[in-house]
Design an enzyme around this catalytic site. Structure first.
Site, PDB file in Angstrom:
ATOM      1  CG  ASP A  16      -2.107   0.940   1.049  1.00 52.23           C
ATOM      2  OD1 ASP A  16      -2.406   1.332  -0.101  1.00 52.23           O
ATOM      3  OD2 ASP A  16      -2.721   1.297   2.066  1.00 52.23           O
ATOM      4  CG  ASN A  18       2.270   1.052  -5.030  1.00 51.35           C
ATOM      5  OD1 ASN A  18       3.154   0.937  -4.185  1.00 51.35           O
ATOM      6  ND2 ASN A  18       1.818   0.026  -5.739  1.00 51.35           N
ATOM      7  CD1 TRP A  21       7.453   6.308  -2.780  1.00 52.83           C
ATOM      8  CD2 TRP A  21       7.021   6.494  -4.983  1.00 52.83           C
ATOM      9  NE1 TRP A  21       8.664   6.293  -3.453  1.00 52.83           N
ATOM     10  CE2 TRP A  21       8.421   6.409  -4.810  1.00 52.83           C
ATOM     11  CE3 TRP A  21       6.524   6.618  -6.284  1.00 52.83           C
ATOM     12  CZ2 TRP A  21       9.319   6.431  -5.871  1.00 52.83           C
ATOM     13  CZ3 TRP A  21       7.418   6.650  -7.347  1.00 52.83           C
ATOM     14  CH2 TRP A  21       8.796   6.562  -7.133  1.00 52.83           C
ATOM     15  CG  ASN A  64      -7.714  -2.345  -5.162  1.00 53.69           C
ATOM     16  OD1 ASN A  64      -6.808  -3.110  -4.867  1.00 53.69           O
ATOM     17  ND2 ASN A  64      -8.027  -1.319  -4.379  1.00 53.69           N
ATOM     18  NE  ARG A 183      -3.186  -0.950   4.390  1.00 55.75           N
ATOM     19  CZ  ARG A 183      -4.436  -1.033   3.981  1.00 55.75           C
ATOM     20  NH1 ARG A 183      -5.265  -1.837   4.589  1.00 55.75           N
ATOM     21  NH2 ARG A 183      -4.868  -0.298   2.969  1.00 55.75           N
TER      22      ARG A 183
HETATM   23  C1  IPE Z   1      -5.687  -2.695  -0.044  1.00 53.57           C
HETATM   24  O1  IPE Z   1      -5.285  -1.406  -0.339  1.00 53.57           O
HETATM   25  C2  IPE Z   1      -5.626  -3.559  -1.259  1.00 53.57           C
HETATM   26  C3  IPE Z   1      -4.291  -3.788  -1.778  1.00 53.57           C
HETATM   27  C4  IPE Z   1      -3.185  -3.371  -1.238  1.00 53.57           C
HETATM   28  C5  IPE Z   1      -4.219  -4.570  -2.967  1.00 53.57           C
HETATM   29  P1  IPE Z   1      -6.322  -0.236  -0.665  1.00 53.57           P
HETATM   30  O2  IPE Z   1      -5.527   0.983  -0.850  1.00 53.57           O
HETATM   31  O3  IPE Z   1      -7.217  -0.662  -1.757  1.00 53.57           O
HETATM   32  O4  IPE Z   1      -7.176  -0.198   0.689  1.00 53.57           O
HETATM   33  P2  IPE Z   1      -8.077   0.938   1.321  1.00 53.57           P
HETATM   34  O5  IPE Z   1      -9.060   1.368   0.274  1.00 53.57           O
HETATM   35  O6  IPE Z   1      -7.168   2.045   1.730  1.00 53.57           O
HETATM   36  O7  IPE Z   1      -8.721   0.281   2.514  1.00 53.57           O
HETATM   37  C1  IPE Z   2      -1.365  -0.034  -3.427  1.00 50.05           C
HETATM   38  O1  IPE Z   2      -1.189   1.326  -3.540  1.00 50.05           O
HETATM   39  C2  IPE Z   2      -1.586  -0.729  -4.750  1.00 50.05           C
HETATM   40  C3  IPE Z   2      -2.969  -1.170  -4.970  1.00 50.05           C
HETATM   41  C4  IPE Z   2      -3.948  -1.124  -4.119  1.00 50.05           C
HETATM   42  C5  IPE Z   2      -3.262  -1.722  -6.271  1.00 50.05           C
HETATM   43  P1  IPE Z   2      -2.436   2.317  -3.635  1.00 50.05           P
HETATM   44  O2  IPE Z   2      -2.801   2.484  -5.060  1.00 50.05           O
HETATM   45  O3  IPE Z   2      -3.546   1.884  -2.751  1.00 50.05           O
HETATM   46  O4  IPE Z   2      -1.780   3.632  -3.080  1.00 50.05           O
HETATM   47  P2  IPE Z   2      -2.441   4.704  -2.129  1.00 50.05           P
HETATM   48  O5  IPE Z   2      -2.958   3.975  -0.926  1.00 50.05           O
HETATM   49  O6  IPE Z   2      -3.544   5.364  -2.900  1.00 50.05           O
HETATM   50  O7  IPE Z   2      -1.332   5.632  -1.783  1.00 50.05           O
HETATM   51 MG    MG Z   3      -4.068   2.301  -0.837  1.00 55.21          MG
END
Ligand code: IPE
Ligand code: IPE
Ligand code: MG
Length: 235
Positions: A16, A18, A21, A64, A183
């Protein structure tokens, strides 16, 4: 790592941060996913190197799909590219790759890349990398329930056969319980990850966006795991 440390048998990582970042650097979120994917490969290899036998990585949740189409498409293309051309070292290391999640809603190219990787590593036995893609812990329990009900209906099992072990064996993959769940990004929630398997997992939430997670951070995480007193409900 100190030679006397206990290495958890099954580590789970919720990848989580990305997006944040990238945003922090003034880049599009997609660049964060790209950096995250590169780092994921490095982290997987490192955990294998220090002796983790099972690693589950959460890379795309059933929820997602709520993200905008452009981001979902970018992620799916990135998965195809990674599985097809960037997993050579993982294959050569003898790591077996399996997937957890629903196949519905995934494009043909994604399914083909997943099947290719599973097939290419099916004879590998050094360690196991479980990639959770279009995965949800609740859906996994629903799908297990349907499977077990069908087995009961077909007369393969009786009600008394249904126990913790049978449930575990009928999840997407038959894996040991998660010992250590990491996490990244500072969020303090499970977001539907391994709800059954993580019942006694030690939880660790480093305040680091995933693309920035280093091998040194993993060493620190392992030190923290070794400081935990796991009781499993006993004294
Ligand atoms: C959880 O991350 C799912 C993955 C890392 C694949 P999310 O970014 O989707 O979770 P929430 O929405 O913050 O709970
Ligand atoms: C995790 O990073 C990757 C996936 C859930 C696919 P995010 O895309 O959730 O990154 P943030 O949480 O928005 O920073
Ligand atoms: Mg996220």
């Amino acid at each position: 790592m100190n030679g006397e440390s206990i290495i958890p048998k099954h580590v789970g990582i919720i990848v989580d941060g990305n997006g944040r970042w990238a945003t922090k650097r003034g880049l599009p979120r997609s660049m964060g996913h790209k950096a995250g994917a590169e780092n994921l490969k490095k982290i997987c290899l490192y955990l294998d190197e220090i002796g983790v036998k099972y690693l589950s990585v959460y890379v795309f949740s059933t929820e997602n799909f709520k993200r905008d189409n452009k981001e979902v498409d970018f992620l799916m293309d990135l998965f195809v590219k990674m599985f097809k051309s960037e997993f050579d070292e993982i294959i050569e290391r003898g790591i077996k790759v399996v997937f957890s999640g629903r196949r519905n809603r995934l494009r043909k190219e994604v399914l083909e890349a997943m099947d290719y990787l599973e097939e290419a590593t099916s004879e590998n036995h050094n360690s196991c990398l479980n990639i959770c893609l279009n995965y949800g812990g609740q859906s996994e329990i629903v799908d297990m329930t349907k499977k077990v009900c069908q087995m009961y209906k077909d007369g393969e099992i009786s009600l008394d056969d249904i126990d913790v072990e049978l449930v575990s064996k009928n999840l997407y993959n038959d894996l040991p319980p998660v010992d250590f769940l990491i996490r990244t990004s500072g969020e303090l929630r499970l977001s539907n990850f391994m709800l059954y398997q993580a019942s006694y997992a030690e939880l660790y939430f480093p305040d680091i966006y995933f693309p920035d997670l280093t091998e040194k951070d993993i060493d620190e995480a392992m030190e923290e795991f070794n400081r935990r007193n796991r009781r499993f409900g006993g004294n």
